[in-house]
Design a protein around this motif. Structure first.
Motif, PDB file in Angstrom:
ATOM      1  N   SER A   1      40.910  31.590  49.879  1.00 39.79           N
ATOM      2  CA  SER A   1      40.624  30.791  51.554  1.00 39.79           C
ATOM      3  C   SER A   1      40.705  31.622  52.564  1.00 39.79           C
ATOM      4  O   SER A   1      41.130  32.695  52.637  1.00 39.79           O
ATOM      5  CB  SER A   1      41.320  29.711  51.324  1.00 39.79           C
ATOM      6  N   GLY A   2      40.293  31.188  53.571  1.00 43.74           N
ATOM      7  CA  GLY A   2      40.426  31.561  55.288  1.00 43.74           C
ATOM      8  C   GLY A   2      39.370  32.922  55.428  1.00 43.74           C
ATOM      9  O   GLY A   2      38.476  33.160  54.482  1.00 43.74           O
ATOM     10  N   SER A   3      39.256  33.506  56.576  1.00 49.54           N
ATOM     11  CA  SER A   3      38.187  34.146  56.613  1.00 49.54           C
ATOM     12  C   SER A   3      37.879  35.259  56.014  1.00 49.54           C
ATOM     13  O   SER A   3      37.031  36.243  56.214  1.00 49.54           O
ATOM     14  CB  SER A   3      37.911  34.177  58.218  1.00 49.54           C
ATOM     15  N   ILE A   4      39.400  35.968  56.579  1.00 50.46           N
ATOM     16  CA  ILE A   4      39.186  37.467  55.269  1.00 50.46           C
ATOM     17  C   ILE A   4      39.194  37.166  54.455  1.00 50.46           C
ATOM     18  O   ILE A   4      40.390  36.738  53.513  1.00 50.46           O
ATOM     19  CB  ILE A   4      40.450  37.924  55.935  1.00 50.46           C
ATOM     20  N   ARG A   5      38.565  37.855  53.122  1.00 47.16           N
ATOM     21  CA  ARG A   5      38.086  38.514  52.138  1.00 47.16           C
ATOM     22  C   ARG A   5      38.650  39.175  51.211  1.00 47.16           C
ATOM     23  O   ARG A   5      38.432  40.635  52.439  1.00 47.16           O
ATOM     24  CB  ARG A   5      36.677  37.781  51.612  1.00 47.16           C
ATOM     25  N   MET A   6      39.837  40.095  50.549  1.00 49.86           N
ATOM     26  CA  MET A   6      40.677  41.012  50.086  1.00 49.86           C
ATOM     27  C   MET A   6      40.609  40.878  48.838  1.00 49.86           C
ATOM     28  O   MET A   6      40.756  39.867  48.158  1.00 49.86           O
ATOM     29  CB  MET A   6      42.027  40.863  50.723  1.00 49.86           C
ATOM     30  N   THR A   7      40.462  42.259  47.994  1.00 54.21           N
ATOM     31  CA  THR A   7      39.668  42.143  46.680  1.00 54.21           C
ATOM     32  C   THR A   7      41.204  43.100  46.074  1.00 54.21           C
ATOM     33  O   THR A   7      41.224  44.707  47.527  1.00 54.21           O
ATOM     34  CB  THR A   7      38.880  41.802  46.095  1.00 54.21           C
ATOM     35  N   ILE A   8      42.094  43.487  45.692  1.00 55.84           N
ATOM     36  CA  ILE A   8      43.097  44.789  45.040  1.00 55.84           C
ATOM     37  C   ILE A   8      42.993  44.527  44.018  1.00 55.84           C
ATOM     38  O   ILE A   8      43.625  43.441  43.155  1.00 55.84           O
ATOM     39  CB  ILE A   8      44.915  44.429  46.354  1.00 55.84           C
ATOM     40  N   THR A   9      42.838  45.351  43.420  1.00 53.69           N
ATOM     41  CA  THR A   9      42.800  45.740  42.082  1.00 53.69           C
ATOM     42  C   THR A   9      43.364  47.261  41.675  1.00 53.69           C
ATOM     43  O   THR A   9      43.416  48.092  42.257  1.00 53.69           O
ATOM     44  CB  THR A   9      41.094  46.421  41.675  1.00 53.69           C
ATOM     45  N   MET A  10      44.354  46.810  41.172  1.00 56.45           N
ATOM     46  CA  MET A  10      45.597  47.706  40.355  1.00 56.45           C
ATOM     47  C   MET A  10      45.208  48.312  39.198  1.00 56.45           C
ATOM     48  O   MET A  10      45.158  47.477  37.755  1.00 56.45           O
ATOM     49  CB  MET A  10      46.940  47.617  40.446  1.00 56.45           C
ATOM     50  N   SER A  11      45.053  49.728  38.653  1.00 52.89           N
ATOM     51  CA  SER A  11      45.040  50.324  37.347  1.00 52.89           C
ATOM     52  C   SER A  11      47.058  50.495  36.903  1.00 52.89           C
ATOM     53  O   SER A  11      47.477  51.462  37.466  1.00 52.89           O
ATOM     54  CB  SER A  11      44.071  51.089  37.136  1.00 52.89           C
TER      55      SER A  11
END
Length: 140
Positions: free
Chosen positions: A46-56
Motif C-alpha cells: 500500500s502507499g504511493s511508493i512501491r518498493m521490493t527488496i530481494t535478499m539471497s
C-alpha cells in the motif's frame, strides 16, 4: 546482483546484517515479507511508493540483495530515494556511508558503482525514473 573481485589489499568483512534484521526492518516500514529457502522477498502493498527488496542467502547469511522503488503517481518524488537510503541506514547495510551515497548519486544519467563496507553497490535511476540498487559481497 553482481559481485566484484579484488586483488591486493584485504577487504573488510561485508556489512550485511542477519536476514531476520533485514526482514524485521522492512516489515516495520510496512512491507510484506515472504522467506523460504535461500531467498526472501519484501514488497510494499500500500502507499504511493512501491518498493521490493530481494535478499539471497548462502551458508546461513545474506550474500546479496536488490532493492527497487518508485512512485508511479509522482515519478520525481524525492521520498523514493529517501526511503531506500533510510532502509540502508536503519539496517546498517554498507555501513554509514551507503545511505548518503544513494542520496547523492540517485538521479544521475549513468549507473553508479561504489565499494563500501565490504560490499559492491550498483545504483541506477532515481529522479524521474524508478530506482534500482543491487548490493553484493566483494569477493577476494
Amino acid at each position: 546482483v553482481e559481485s566484484t573481485s579484488y586483488a591486493g589489499r584485504p577487504l573488510p568483512p561485508p556489512d550485511f546484517p542477519a536476514e531476520a534484521v533485514l526482514i524485521r526492518t522492512a516489515e516495520r516500514a510496512g512491507l510484506s515479507c515472504a522467506a523460504g529457502g535461500a531467498s526472501a522477498t519484501c514488497r510494499s502493498t500500500s502507499g504511493s511508493i512501491r518498493m521490493t527488496i530481494t535478499m539471497s542467502a548462502a551458508a546461513g547469511r545474506v550474500r546479496s540483495m536488490s532493492i527497487s522503488a518508485s512512485n508511479v503517481a509522482v515519478p520525481s518524488d524525492p521520498a523514493v530515494v529517501e526511503t531506500v537510503a533510510g532502509y540502508l541506514v536503519e539496517t546498517g547495510v554498507g555501513g554509514p556511508a551507503a545511505g548518503r551515497w544513494v542520496q547523492t548519486q540517485a538521479g544521475t544519467d549513468t549507473p553508479m558503482q561504489a565499494d563500501l563496507g565490504g560490499l559492491h553497490l550498483r545504483l541506477d535511476g532515481g529522479g524521474d525514473r524508478a530506482l534500482y540498487l543491487s548490493i553484493g559481497e566483494i569477493i577476494n
